[in-house]
Design an enzyme around this catalytic site. Structure first.
Site, PDB file in Angstrom:
ATOM      1  N   ASP A 181       0.835  -1.206   0.000  1.00 26.52           N
ATOM      2  CA  ASP A 181       0.000   0.000   0.000  1.00 26.52           C
ATOM      3  C   ASP A 181       0.868   1.253   0.000  1.00 26.52           C
ATOM      4  OD1 ASP A 181      -2.306   1.474   0.038  1.00 26.52           O
ATOM      5  OD2 ASP A 181      -2.772   1.105   2.144  1.00 26.52           O
ATOM      6  N   ASN A 217     -10.791  -3.044  -6.171  1.00 28.32           N
ATOM      7  CA  ASN A 217     -10.008  -2.061  -6.938  1.00 28.32           C
ATOM      8  C   ASN A 217     -10.631  -1.713  -8.296  1.00 28.32           C
ATOM      9  OD1 ASN A 217      -6.750  -3.175  -5.703  1.00 28.32           O
ATOM     10  ND2 ASN A 217      -8.049  -1.519  -4.994  1.00 28.32           N
TER      11      ASN A 217
HETATM   12  C1  FPP Z   1      -2.170   0.161  -3.217  1.00 30.93           C
HETATM   13  O1  FPP Z   1      -1.642   1.463  -3.231  1.00 30.93           O
HETATM   14  C2  FPP Z   1      -1.605  -0.545  -4.337  1.00 30.93           C
HETATM   15  C3  FPP Z   1      -2.326  -1.135  -5.308  1.00 30.93           C
HETATM   16  C4  FPP Z   1      -3.795  -1.156  -5.328  1.00 30.93           C
HETATM   17  C5  FPP Z   1      -1.660  -1.781  -6.445  1.00 30.93           C
HETATM   18  C6  FPP Z   1      -0.457  -2.564  -6.055  1.00 30.93           C
HETATM   19  C7  FPP Z   1       0.225  -2.963  -7.271  1.00 30.93           C
HETATM   20  C8  FPP Z   1       1.547  -2.974  -7.433  1.00 30.93           C
HETATM   21  C9  FPP Z   1       2.524  -2.654  -6.396  1.00 30.93           C
HETATM   22  C10 FPP Z   1       2.073  -3.429  -8.713  1.00 30.93           C
HETATM   23  C11 FPP Z   1       2.233  -4.901  -8.607  1.00 30.93           C
HETATM   24  C12 FPP Z   1       2.753  -5.431  -9.807  1.00 30.93           C
HETATM   25  C13 FPP Z   1       3.090  -6.701  -9.970  1.00 30.93           C
HETATM   26  C14 FPP Z   1       3.697  -7.093 -11.226  1.00 30.93           C
HETATM   27  C15 FPP Z   1       2.876  -7.725  -8.949  1.00 30.93           C
HETATM   28  P1  FPP Z   1      -2.636   2.657  -3.429  1.00 30.93           P
HETATM   29  O2  FPP Z   1      -2.708   2.968  -4.884  1.00 30.93           O
HETATM   30  O3  FPP Z   1      -3.957   2.368  -2.804  1.00 30.93           O
HETATM   31  O4  FPP Z   1      -1.889   3.785  -2.667  1.00 30.93           O
HETATM   32  P2  FPP Z   1      -2.541   4.967  -1.826  1.00 30.93           P
HETATM   33  O5  FPP Z   1      -3.265   4.324  -0.674  1.00 30.93           O
HETATM   34  O6  FPP Z   1      -1.356   5.760  -1.391  1.00 30.93           O
HETATM   35  O7  FPP Z   1      -3.441   5.709  -2.750  1.00 30.93           O
END
Ligand code: FPP
Length: 243
Positions: free
Chosen positions: A25, A73
């Protein structure tokens, strides 16, 4: 623990978790604090994924599960969803040789059939191509929801003719990845302290480690801090000290 054996790391010690599961996250906040689009944070997050797979293998962790895209998501803007799907495609296409070379077995967990066809097919292909790798098993949870997994498992059991005969063992055996032991340690980055529908069934006896560090900034050193925390925990599985 229903239906699951307790696991030891290769050194035979309980102080290193056999299975670490991570809620990755903070990508969005990492990007926004740099006045960059959210997708730039996800892009950086993929680099962390590569770094942490390496660090986990070096730490003798046998199983690593990564929460990459939840069933919730899909509520995000279309451009962010498309960008994430493209990052998955890119990762599978260009990182496969490296993963194979480093002994990484890749599995995908979630409602994979609900993903774009080309991506779902590529995931199945990569699972086959890495099926002989033995150093570390990395499960990427995509279109994954813990409640949906339990519902899917129960429906499968009923389809198999066991209506009225549902047990913990049968639910565990019908989950998306029944051969992977339950996580010993669940890590969540970015300061949030929720489980957010991740491995609800499997994390019944897990230890939890929360860190303020945003996922793009997470690294081997931060993983070590989580492992040190874990090594200091006493796991009793509902029993009492010394029993
Ligand atoms: C949460 O951060 C993250 C996600 C919903 C996506 C996670 C995906 C990756 C790290 C890429 C993974 C790729 C592979 C190839 C496995 P957020 O966007 O909710 O962050 P925020 O809470 O700061 O908005």
């Amino acid at each position: 623990m229903a239906g699951k054996k307790m696991t030891l790391n290769p050194a035979g010690s309980h102080s290193i978790p056999a299975h670490v599961a991570i809620i990755m996250d903070g990508n969005g906040r990492w990007a926004q604090s740099r006045k960059m689009p959210r997708l730039a944070g996800h892009h950086e997050g993929v680099k962390t994924v590569e770094r942490i797979i390496r660090a986990a293998a070096e730490a003798n962790i046998q199983y690593l599960s990564l929460y990459a895209f939840s069933t919730e998501n899909w509520k995000r803007p279309g451009s962010e969803i498309d960008g994430l799907m493209n990052l998955f495609r890119h990762f599978l296409k260009f990182k496969l040789p490296d993963l194979k070379k480093n002994g990484v077995r890749l599995l995908f967990s979630g409602r994979i059939d609900g993903l774009p066809d080309d991506l779902a097919n590529e995931m199945k292909k990569v699972e086959e191509e890495t099926s002989k790798s033995e150093r570390i098993t990395v499960t990427i949870c995509v279109n994954y929801g813990g409640r949906q997994e339990i519902v899917d498992s129960v429906n499968r059991i009923i389809e198999l003719g066991y209506a009225g005969l549902i047990t913990e063992e049968r639910i565990s055996a019908a989950m998306y990845q029944p051969k992977i032991p339950d996580p010993d340690l669940v890590i969540r980055t970015s300061g949030e302290t929720r489980l957010s529908n991740f491995l609800l069934w499997e994390s019944a006896y897990s230890e939890f480690y929360f860190t303020e560090v945003l996922w793009p900034d997470f690294n081997g050193e931060e993983l070590q801090k989580a492992l040190t925390y874990y090594a200091g925990r006493e796991r009793r599985y509902g029993s009492v000290k010394g029993a």
